[in-house]
Write a protein that holds these residues in place. Structure first.
Motif, PDB file in Angstrom:
ATOM      1  N   PRO A 125      -0.206 -47.624 -37.904  1.00 22.06           N
ATOM      2  CA  PRO A 125      -0.155 -45.949 -37.417  1.00 22.06           C
ATOM      3  C   PRO A 125       1.467 -45.566 -38.118  1.00 22.06           C
ATOM      4  N   LEU A 126       1.062 -44.369 -38.484  1.00 24.37           N
ATOM      5  CA  LEU A 126       2.325 -43.608 -39.004  1.00 24.37           C
ATOM      6  C   LEU A 126       3.263 -42.968 -37.875  1.00 24.37           C
ATOM      7  N   ARG A 127       2.401 -42.565 -36.732  1.00 24.07           N
ATOM      8  CA  ARG A 127       2.927 -42.190 -35.550  1.00 24.07           C
ATOM      9  C   ARG A 127       2.556 -42.904 -34.496  1.00 24.07           C
ATOM     10  N   PRO A 128       3.480 -43.736 -33.786  1.00 26.50           N
ATOM     11  CA  PRO A 128       3.185 -44.492 -32.811  1.00 26.50           C
ATOM     12  C   PRO A 128       2.470 -43.853 -31.805  1.00 26.50           C
ATOM     13  N   ASP A 129       2.533 -42.563 -31.283  1.00 27.21           N
ATOM     14  CA  ASP A 129       2.115 -41.949 -29.813  1.00 27.21           C
ATOM     15  C   ASP A 129       0.848 -41.371 -30.428  1.00 27.21           C
ATOM     16  N   GLU A 130       0.075 -41.527 -31.754  1.00 28.26           N
ATOM     17  CA  GLU A 130      -1.172 -40.928 -31.920  1.00 28.26           C
ATOM     18  C   GLU A 130      -2.333 -41.713 -31.264  1.00 28.26           C
ATOM     19  N   LEU A 131      -3.316 -41.133 -30.826  1.00 33.50           N
ATOM     20  CA  LEU A 131      -4.478 -41.760 -30.408  1.00 33.50           C
ATOM     21  C   LEU A 131      -5.483 -41.899 -31.213  1.00 33.50           C
ATOM     22  N   PHE A 132      -5.927 -43.012 -31.360  1.00 33.34           N
ATOM     23  CA  PHE A 132      -7.313 -43.547 -32.314  1.00 33.34           C
ATOM     24  C   PHE A 132      -8.438 -43.551 -31.746  1.00 33.34           C
ATOM     25  N   ASP A 133      -9.397 -42.926 -32.394  1.00 36.25           N
ATOM     26  CA  ASP A 133     -10.808 -42.993 -31.915  1.00 36.25           C
ATOM     27  C   ASP A 133     -11.446 -44.595 -32.343  1.00 36.25           C
ATOM     28  N   ALA A 134     -11.951 -45.099 -31.260  1.00 36.09           N
ATOM     29  CA  ALA A 134     -12.212 -46.652 -31.569  1.00 36.09           C
ATOM     30  C   ALA A 134     -13.722 -46.450 -31.960  1.00 36.09           C
TER      31      ALA A 134
END
Length: 795
Positions: A250-259
Motif C-alpha cells: 500500500p502506498l497510503r497506509p490509511d487507505e481502505l482496500f476492497d477485499a
C-alpha cells in the motif's frame, strides 16, 4: 426511554426495546441516542442451541463506526461495524456485513431462562441506518459421522459444538471445501467464553491450522474436561498464508482496500478415531514383519553351520584335498605355480607357506600403529609400476599387512559411532522442543504431517510415522549380527591358517560393513526424530545418514577390489560432511537463488573431474603447478600425435558414463533449480551408487565370475522391493516445499490397518530394501572364496 446527562452537560437518550428472534430491526443511531435490544431464551443443560447476531450497515468512514456490545451471562462480546481486519503491510479491509455466533454460557439447571442484551451506539453526529437480526442457529451441534455444510467469510466466522459420545475417546475433525481460496483457518477450542473466531485472534487459544481444500485435526477427550469442544472456521482476509498471490504494497497506509467476495463454502464431519486395539495391532504388525527376518536369518544360519561342520569334517578326514581345493576356479583344478614366473598378470604376488603364515599370525599379536598404515618394503620403488599395469588383479592391490588394513577400516565404524552420538543428542533435544512448542501453542502449521492419518500417542502427534521407522533399527542391528558372525568365522579360519581365508577370494575387511549397519540404525532413529515434527528446517535429519549410507556403499564396492588404496575414514567422512554442509545451505538459501546454484554446479563438476582422475590413475597423479602441462602433453601424445585408445578401457567407460550423468544432473539443477535441494542431492548420490553397482555387476560377469544363488536371490528380491518402495515414496502425502495449507491438500487416509499411510509403507519397504542391498554387497563375491587372488580382476 431514559435520558442520561454526561459530565459536560451533554445528554444521551437510551432506548431499550424488548426484541424477538428472527425479526430484522431497521433503526438509526447517532451520538445522541443509544439503543438496547433485550432478548430472552430458554437454555437447557441437555440441549445446545446457538444464537447468531447479524448486522448490516451502509458504508461509512472509519471516523464514525457503529459499536455493538452483546452482554450475556458470564460473557461480553463487542465488535465495531464496519469491521476493520488487517492484512500484511498494515493493509486494512472494511466489512459492512458482520455475523457473530454467541457462545452459550453453562447452566447447572435442567432448564433456565437467560437474558442477553445488544447495545448499539456510535459517536457520529449524523444519523446512520443499520439492520440487526438475531436468530437461532440450526444444527449448532455436530453429530458423529454426519457431514454438515456451511458458508463462512472473514466477517462472518462460524463455529459449532461437538460432544464426545460414550465410549469414544478420540475423534478426527475433517473440514473440506471445493474452493482452494480464500484461505481459511480451522480451530479446536474448549467450551468457554469468549470464542476466538476472527482472523486476528483465532490463534490465541486451542489447536489451529490453515487450510485451502483440506484440514484435519485429531482431538482427544483427555484434553477437554467438559467432554466437548468447539470447531471454529475462520476465513482469512488475505491468502498469503496459504500460498496465494502476494498483493501490492500500500502506498497510503490509511487507505481502505476492497477485499471483494471472500465467502467460502465448507463442510465439516467428525469421525471416531482408532482405539487402543488398533494401536496394539499396528505395533504387533510392525514388529512381526521385521522379527520374521530374524527368524529367517536364524534358520539359514543353522543350515549354514551344518554345511560348514560337514565340510570341516571332510577336510579333517582328507587333509590332502585341502591344499588342492585352494586353487579350484570354475570347477577346474590348477597346480600351484610360482607367481614370479607370471609377472604380467601377478606382479609382486608372493606365495606364502604355512610357516610364513604362522609367523604372520604371531606378528599380528603385536600392536599396530597408525603410521604403519601405508608401509610396504617396496612401496616407493614399485607402486607406480603395479598400479599402472594394464590389467590389475586383487593380489596387486592387497599387498599391505592384513592387521594394518583391518585396523584402518575399523576406524570407519568407530568414527560413525562417534558421529552418531554427537549428531543424535542435539537432534533429539530439538525435536522434543518442537513437539513441546506444538502442544503448547496449538499451532499445527509448524509440522507437516499427513493429518488424515496422524495417530497421536502421549505428546507425539504422529506416532505411526515414528513407529514405522523401527525397521531401520531392527534390520540394521540384524545386519550387524550377520557381519559379526562372518567376522568370527573368518577369524577362526585365519587362526587355523586356512589357506582359503589367507590367500583366496576378496580380502575380508568388515569395518565398512559395521559402519553401514550402524548408519542404517541411525537412519531409523533420525527419521523417527524428523517425523516427530517434519518441516523444512529439520529435513536434513532425515537425509544426513542417507548420504552416509550411499557413500559407504560406494566405498565398500571400491574396497572389494582395491583394499590397499581405498579412502581413509577421515577423508571419506570429511567429504560426507561437505555434502551435508551443502545440503543445509541448499535448503536454507537455495530456493530460487541463481548464485548458489552456479557455485554448487561448478563445485559438483570439479569434484566429479578430480574423482575421475583419481580413479582412472589409481591415485598415481599429483595436483600441483605442473598439472596443466601434463594434461596438454597427454592430449597431444594420445589424441593428436597418434590417435590411440585409452589404456584402461573399462575404467574409462565407467568414468565417461559417470561424468555424463553428473554433468546432466548439474545442468538440470542449474536450469530447474528444484526447491527440494536435499532430495536433489540425495538423487545425485543414489544415481552414482546405482551406476557403479551396475558397472561392478557387468564387469564381474565379463570377468567370468558368477553370482551364487543366495546373492542372486538377494539382488532380485531387493530390486522388486525397491520398485514398490519408490512407488509409495512418490505418493507425496505432504511436502514442506509448499505452505502448510497446500501440503494438506496431498493428505490421504490410512491404507493399512487404519493405522499406517503410504509414507509408513515407504519406511517399511525402504528399510527392507536397504537391508537387502547390504546383503547383496556382503554376499555378491562369495563365489570367489576359493579363487586365487592373482586370478581375480581388479576393476
Amino acid at each position: 426511554c431514559i435520558e442520561i446527562t454526561g459530565a459536560e452537560g451533554t445528554s444521551k437518550t437510551v432506548i431499550q426495546k424488548e426484541a424477538e428472534f428472527d425479526i430484522t430491526y431497521n433503526d438509526t443511531v447517532t451520538n445522541d441516542n443509544q439503543t438496547i435490544y433485550a432478548f430472552n431464551h430458554t437454555v437447557s443443560r441437555n440441549k445446545t442451541e446457538g444464537v447468531r447476531v447479524s448486522v448490516d450497515v451502509l458504508p461509512v468512514g472509519l471516523e464514525s463506526p457503529f459499536l455493538f456490545v452483546v452482554r450475556q451471562k458470564q460473557a461480553v462480546l463487542s465488535f465495531q461495524v464496519p469491521l476493520i481486519l488487517r492484512g500484511l503491510y498494515q493493509r486494512k479491509y472494511p466489512y459492512s456485513h458482520v455475523g457473530r455466533t454467541l457462545c452459550q454460557p453453562p447452566t447447572r439447571a435442567i432448564s433456565e431462562m437467560q437474558y442477553f442484551f445488544v447495545d448499539v451506539s456510535t459517536l457520529s453526529s449524523l444519523g446512520t441506518h443499520y439492520q440487526l437480526r438475531v436468530s437461532r442457529v440450526d444444527s449448532f451441534t455436530l453429530h458423529t459421522d454426519k457431514k454438515f455444510s456451511f458458508t463462512a467469510s472473514p466477517s462472518q466466522p462460524q463455529y459449532f459444538k461437538y460432544n464426545f459420545p460414550d465410549g469414544v475417546d478420540t475423534v478426527i475433525v475433517k473440514v473440506n471445501s471445493e474452493m482452494t481460496f480464500p484461505c481459511s483457518v480451522m480451530s479446536i477450542q474448549d467450551i468457554q467464553c469468549p470464542v476466538y473466531d476472527l482472523d486476528n485472534n483465532v490463534a490465541f487459544i486451542g489447536m489451529y491450522q490453515t487450510m485451502t481444500k483440506k484440514g484435519a485435526i485429531t482431538v482427544q477427550r483427555k484434553d477437554f474436561p467438559s467432554n466437548s469442544f468447539y470447531v471454529v472456521v475462520v476465513v482469512k482476509t488475505e491468502d498469503e498464508a496459504c500460498g496465494g498471490p502476494l498483493r501490492f504494497y500500500p502506498l497510503r497506509p490509511d487507505e481502505l482496500f476492497d477485499a471483494g467476495n471472500r465467502s467460502k463454502v465448507l463442510d465439516v464431519v467428525v469421525s471416531p478415531a482408532i482405539n487402543s486395539e488398533v494401536y496394539v495391532m499396528g505395533m504387533l504388525f510392525c514388529l512381526g514383519i521385521f522379527l520374521s527376518f530374524y527368524l529367517l536369518t536364524f534358520l539359514m544360519a543353522c543350515l549354514d553351520n551344518r554345511r560348514y561342520a560337514h565340510s570341516l569334517s571332510v577336510s579333517l578326514l582328507y587333509p590332502s584335498n585341502t591344499r588342492h581345493s585352494v586353487w579350484t576356479t570354475g570347477g577346474t583344478s590348477e597346480a600351484v605355480t610360482d607367481s614370479a614366473t607370471s609377472t604380467d598378470n601377478n606382479y609382486g604376488y608372493l606365495e606364502r607357506t604355512l610357516d610364513s603364515v604362522g609367523r604372520s599370525r604371531a606378528e599380528s599379536l603385536s600392536s599396530v600403529e597408525e603410521d604403519d598404515y601405508d608401509t610396504l618394503a617396496d612401496i616407493d620403488s614399485d607402486k607406480n609400476i603395479v598400479r599402472t599395469k594394464k590389467f590389475l588383479y586383487v593380489s596387486d592391490l592387497s599387498r599391505k599387512d592384513k592387521r594394518v588394513l583391518s585396523k584402518k577400516y575399523q576406524i570407519y565404524f568407530w568414527n560413525i559411532a562417534t558421529i552418531a552420538v554427537f549428531y543424535a543428542l542435539p537432534v533429539v533435544q530439538l525435536v522434543i522442543t518442537y513437539q513441546t512448542v506444538v502442544n503448547v501453542t496449538g499451532n499445527q502449521d509448524i509440522c507437516y504431517y499427513n493429518f488424515l492419518c496422524a495417530h497421536p500417542l502421549g505428546a507425539l502427534s504422529a506416532f505411526n510415522n515414528i513407529l514405522s521407522n523401527v525397521g531401520y533399527v531392527l534390520l540394521g542391528l540384524l545386519f550387524l549380527l550377520i557381519v559379526l558372525k562372518r567376522d568370527i568365522v573368518h577369524n577362526r579360519a585365519m587362526f587355523r591358517n586356512d589357506l582359503n581365508a589367507l590367500e583366496c577370494g576378496i580380502p575380508k575387511h568388515f569395518g565398512l560393513f559395521y559402519a553401514m549397519g550402524t548408519a542404517l540404525m541411525m537412519e531409523g532413529l533420525l527419521s523417527a526424530c524428523y517425523h516427530v515434527c517434519p518441516n523444512y528446517t529439520n529435513f536434513q535429519f532425515d537425509t544426513s545418514f542417507m548420504y552416509m549410507i550411499a557413500g559407504l556403499c560406494m566405498l565398500k564396492l571400491y574396497q572389494k577390489r582395491h583394499p590397499d588404496i581405498n579412502a581413509s575414514a577421515y577423508t571419506a567422512y570429511a567429504c560426507l560432511a561437505g555434502v551435508i554442509f551443502f545440503s543445509v545451505l541448499g535448503v536454507v538459501f537455495g530456493k530460487g537463488n541463481m548464485v548458489f546454484w552456479i557455485v554448487f554446479s561448478v563445485i559438483h563438476i570439479l569434484a566429479t573431474l578430480l574423482l575421475s582422475i583419481q580413479l582412472y590413475y589409481m591415485g598415481r597423479w599429483r595436483l600441483d603447478s605442473g598439472i596443466m602441462r601434463r594434461i596438454v602433453n597427454v592430449i597431444y601424445t594420445d589424441c593428436i600425435r597418434q590417435c590411440t585408445g585409452p589404456m584402461y578401457v573399462d575404467r574409462m567407460v565407467l568414468l565417461v558414463m559417470g561424468n555424463i550423468g553428473n554433468w546432466s544432473l548439474a545442468a538440470y539443477g542449474l536450469i530447474a533449480r528444484p526447491n527440494d535441494f536435499a532430495s536433489y542431492l540425495l538423487a545425485i548420490a543414489i544415481c552414482n551408487l546405482l551406476l557403479y553397482f551396475a558397472f561392478y555387476i557387468i564387469m564381474k560377469l565379463r570377468s567370468g565370475e558368477r553370482i551364487q544363488c543366495l546373492a542372486l536371490v538377494c539382488i532380485l528380491f531387493t530390486a522388486v522391493v525397491w520398485g514398490f518402495a519408490l512407488f509409495f515414496f512418490f505418493q507425496g502425502l505432504s511436502t514442506w516445499q509448499k505452505t502448510p495449507a497446500e501440503s494438506r491438500e496431498h493428505n490421504r487416509e490410512c491404507i493399512v490397518l487404519s493405522f499406517f499411510d503410504d509414507h509408513d509403507i515407504w519406511h517399511f519397504l525402504s528399510s527392507i530394501a536397504m537391508f537387502g542391498s547390504f546383503l547383496v554387497l556382503l554376499t555378491m563375491d562369495d563365489d570367489l572364496d576359493t579363487v586365487q587372488r592373482d586370478k581375480i580382476y581388479a576393476f
